[in-house]
Design an enzyme around this catalytic site. Structure first.
Site, PDB file in Angstrom:
ATOM      1  NE  ARG A   1      -4.109  -1.594  -0.141  1.00  0.00           N
ATOM      2  CZ  ARG A   1      -4.220  -2.860  -0.536  1.00  0.00           C
ATOM      3  NH1 ARG A   1      -3.175  -3.482  -1.044  1.00  0.00           N
ATOM      4  NH2 ARG A   1      -5.371  -3.486  -0.445  1.00  0.00           N
TER       5      ARG A   1
ATOM      6  CB  CYS B   1      -9.467  -1.115   3.664  1.00  0.00           C
ATOM      7  SG  CYS B   1     -10.247  -2.696   3.315  1.00  0.00           S
TER       8      CYS B   1
ATOM      9  CD  GLU C   1      -5.697   1.148   2.143  1.00  0.00           C
ATOM     10  OE1 GLU C   1      -5.270   0.761   1.059  1.00  0.00           O
ATOM     11  OE2 GLU C   1      -6.771   1.770   2.241  1.00  0.00           O
TER      12      GLU C   1
HETATM   13  N1  EPU Z   1     -13.123 -10.468   8.186  1.00  0.00           N
HETATM   14  C1  EPU Z   1     -13.944 -10.578   9.278  1.00  0.00           C
HETATM   15  N2  EPU Z   1     -14.857  -9.576   9.525  1.00  0.00           N
HETATM   16  C2  EPU Z   1     -14.935  -8.476   8.737  1.00  0.00           C
HETATM   17  C3  EPU Z   1     -14.087  -8.363   7.627  1.00  0.00           C
HETATM   18  C4  EPU Z   1     -13.177  -9.378   7.361  1.00  0.00           C
HETATM   19  O1  EPU Z   1     -13.886 -11.560  10.034  1.00  0.00           O
HETATM   20  O2  EPU Z   1     -15.753  -7.615   9.028  1.00  0.00           O
HETATM   21  C5  EPU Z   1     -12.200 -11.590   7.898  1.00  0.00           C
HETATM   22  C6  EPU Z   1     -12.595 -12.297   6.604  1.00  0.00           C
HETATM   23  O3  EPU Z   1     -13.547 -13.279   6.823  1.00  0.00           O
HETATM   24  C7  EPU Z   1     -11.258 -12.853   6.143  1.00  0.00           C
HETATM   25  C8  EPU Z   1     -10.241 -11.844   6.642  1.00  0.00           C
HETATM   26  O4  EPU Z   1     -10.895 -11.061   7.660  1.00  0.00           O
HETATM   27  O5  EPU Z   1     -11.005 -14.077   6.797  1.00  0.00           O
HETATM   28  C9  EPU Z   1      -9.744 -10.904   5.539  1.00  0.00           C
HETATM   29  O6  EPU Z   1     -10.859 -10.224   4.997  1.00  0.00           O
HETATM   30  P1  EPU Z   1     -10.980  -9.889   3.444  1.00  0.00           P
HETATM   31  O7  EPU Z   1     -10.819 -11.135   2.650  1.00  0.00           O
HETATM   32  O8  EPU Z   1     -12.213  -9.092   3.258  1.00  0.00           O
HETATM   33  O9  EPU Z   1      -9.695  -9.054   3.084  1.00  0.00           O
HETATM   34  P2  EPU Z   1      -9.082  -7.808   3.833  1.00  0.00           P
HETATM   35  O10 EPU Z   1      -7.715  -8.198   4.275  1.00  0.00           O
HETATM   36  O11 EPU Z   1     -10.006  -7.226   4.846  1.00  0.00           O
HETATM   37  C10 EPU Z   1      -7.883  -6.850   1.732  1.00  0.00           C
HETATM   38  C11 EPU Z   1      -7.618  -5.453   1.261  1.00  0.00           C
HETATM   39  C12 EPU Z   1      -8.786  -4.956   0.419  1.00  0.00           C
HETATM   40  C13 EPU Z   1      -9.024  -5.918  -0.741  1.00  0.00           C
HETATM   41  C14 EPU Z   1      -9.322  -7.307  -0.144  1.00  0.00           C
HETATM   42  C15 EPU Z   1      -9.644  -8.369  -1.182  1.00  0.00           C
HETATM   43  C16 EPU Z   1      -6.333  -4.240   2.959  1.00  0.00           C
HETATM   44  C17 EPU Z   1      -6.391  -3.298   4.100  1.00  0.00           C
HETATM   45  N3  EPU Z   1      -7.511  -4.561   2.415  1.00  0.00           N
HETATM   46  O12 EPU Z   1      -8.972  -6.772   2.633  1.00  0.00           O
HETATM   47  O13 EPU Z   1      -8.415  -3.689  -0.103  1.00  0.00           O
HETATM   48  O14 EPU Z   1     -10.095  -5.480  -1.537  1.00  0.00           O
HETATM   49  O15 EPU Z   1      -8.176  -7.726   0.633  1.00  0.00           O
HETATM   50  O16 EPU Z   1      -8.532  -8.741  -1.891  1.00  0.00           O
HETATM   51  O17 EPU Z   1      -5.246  -4.662   2.566  1.00  0.00           O
HETATM   52  C18 EPU Z   1      -8.547  -1.323   0.163  1.00  0.00           C
HETATM   53  O18 EPU Z   1      -7.326  -1.312   0.014  1.00  0.00           O
HETATM   54  O19 EPU Z   1      -9.210  -0.261   0.340  1.00  0.00           O
HETATM   55  C19 EPU Z   1      -9.249  -2.588   0.134  1.00  0.00           C
HETATM   56  C20 EPU Z   1     -10.551  -2.666   0.304  1.00  0.00           C
END
Ligand code: EPU
Length: 310
Positions: A170, A219, A290
């Protein structure tokens, strides 16, 4: 506005706007906003120490707005051209004002692999370069060969090869204030049908797990590490549905703050501080922003003080 000549103002559509109108979260105070479309005006613009704005998809602006002029790149920087190479792949030259979704669609259709990992990511190519935007399937700098930038203090664009860009999770790693003008992507050949299937699947998965139809800035926090996603931490700390005024933690994904109607920047910032405190006190993790925060109270990003969990 007075810092620009009349001719500059005419050519670059300089106006006073609430930045809320220029961001997907729809909060933020006023600024002088302009559309920059001609490199001949670069010296005058740089003299005014501008901030650079894409589609405002990852940006939180404080209630008082910003004193510096805010420049958006115009259509002259939205080009995209493909030059096939001998191996069936290609080099794609793309301007920073080009839309990420359009770039993904163009590459998928042409059977060029790489950018499909950004399916569903909103914003401009310039924003994606600045943030090294990405998903679980890849990051922008995975497929960039070189970037055209104006570094802070410089007056002219230069092309930097990928190995001179210290990109990390990022962040491009280039100094704050760097202006991204264009990139050349080096993409291997892929199967267009397979790329289409993958990008549609990933777009659908994103839409199912994130509040994409609501007003947000994506995010809010970085994942402290891949094994500890911020969304899961916030969820486990009971943050979903927490609300200050019209700013609410999404019930779909806890790392999103959504504007339920008339949220203002103060409400969003106050909710961010509450979330950081809650996660710090119960889990000992100091969440880092972020989103880009312009002129927000220091409490949204300064290190948490006081006790972590007992
Ligand atoms: N999770 C929860 N509760 C929630 C949200 C997530 O338990 O409310 C759990 C999910 O079940 C999963 C884990 O947390 O096991 C990760 O969640 P998710 O797959 O949604 O991915 P993330 O790490 O939250 C990242 C990026 C997103 C990107 C997604 C999909 C960051 C901060 N976020 O989210 O990027 O779209 O992967 O690839 O790195 C952004 O940069 O603005 C963004 C949205």
């Amino acid at each position: 506005m007075s810092q620009f000549t009349a001719a500059f103002r005419l050519r670059n559509q300089v106006e006073e706007l609430p930045l809320a109108a220029c961001t997907t979260m729809r909060v933020g105070g006023p600024a002088t906003v302009l559309r920059f479309d001609d490199l001949d005006d670069l010296a005058e613009l740089l003299g005014a120490a501008p901030r650079w704005l894409g589609k405002g998809a990852n940006l939180l602006v404080g209630p008082d707005g910003v004193a510096e002029p805010v420049a958006r790149l115009g259509p002259a920087f939205a080009h995209c051209s493909i030059e096939p190479d001998r191996d069936g792949g290609a080099r794609v030259q793309v301007g920073a004002a080009h839309d990420i979704g359009r770039l993904v669609a163009t590459c998928v259709k042409a059977g060029l692999a790489g950018p499909e990992c950004l399916a569903g990511v909103p914003g401009t190519v310039g924003g994606a370069l600045c943030m090294n935007a990405g998903t679980a399937h890849g990051w922008t700098f995975d497929f960039v060969e070189r970037v055209q930038v104006v570094l802070p203090g410089d007056r002219r664009p230069v092309w930097l090869p990928r190995d001179e860009v210290p990109a990390v999770y990022r962040a491009s790693g280039l100094p704050p204030g760097t202006l991204f003008l264009a990139a050349v992507l080096h993409l291997p050949a892929g199967d267009a049908a397979e790329l289409k299937k993958l990008s549609s699947e990933w777009r659908r998965a994103k839409a199912a797990s994130q509040p994409l139809t609501e007003r947000s800035a994506g995010c809010i926090f970085k994942n402290p590490d891949p094994a500890q996603p911020a969304g899961r931490l916030l969820d486990e700390c009971g943050c979903k549905g927490l609300r200050v005024g019209d700013a609410e933690v999404s019930r779909v994904h806890a790392n999103f703050i959504v504007n339920r109607g008339a949220a203002d920047a103060e409400q969003v910032c106050s909710l961010i501080v509450q979330l950081r405190r809650r996660v710090y006190e119960s889990r000992g993790v100091d969440l880092a922003l972020e989103v880009q925060a312009w002129a927000c109270p220091p409490s949204v990003h300064e290190p948490m003080k006081g006790d972590g969990p007992a």
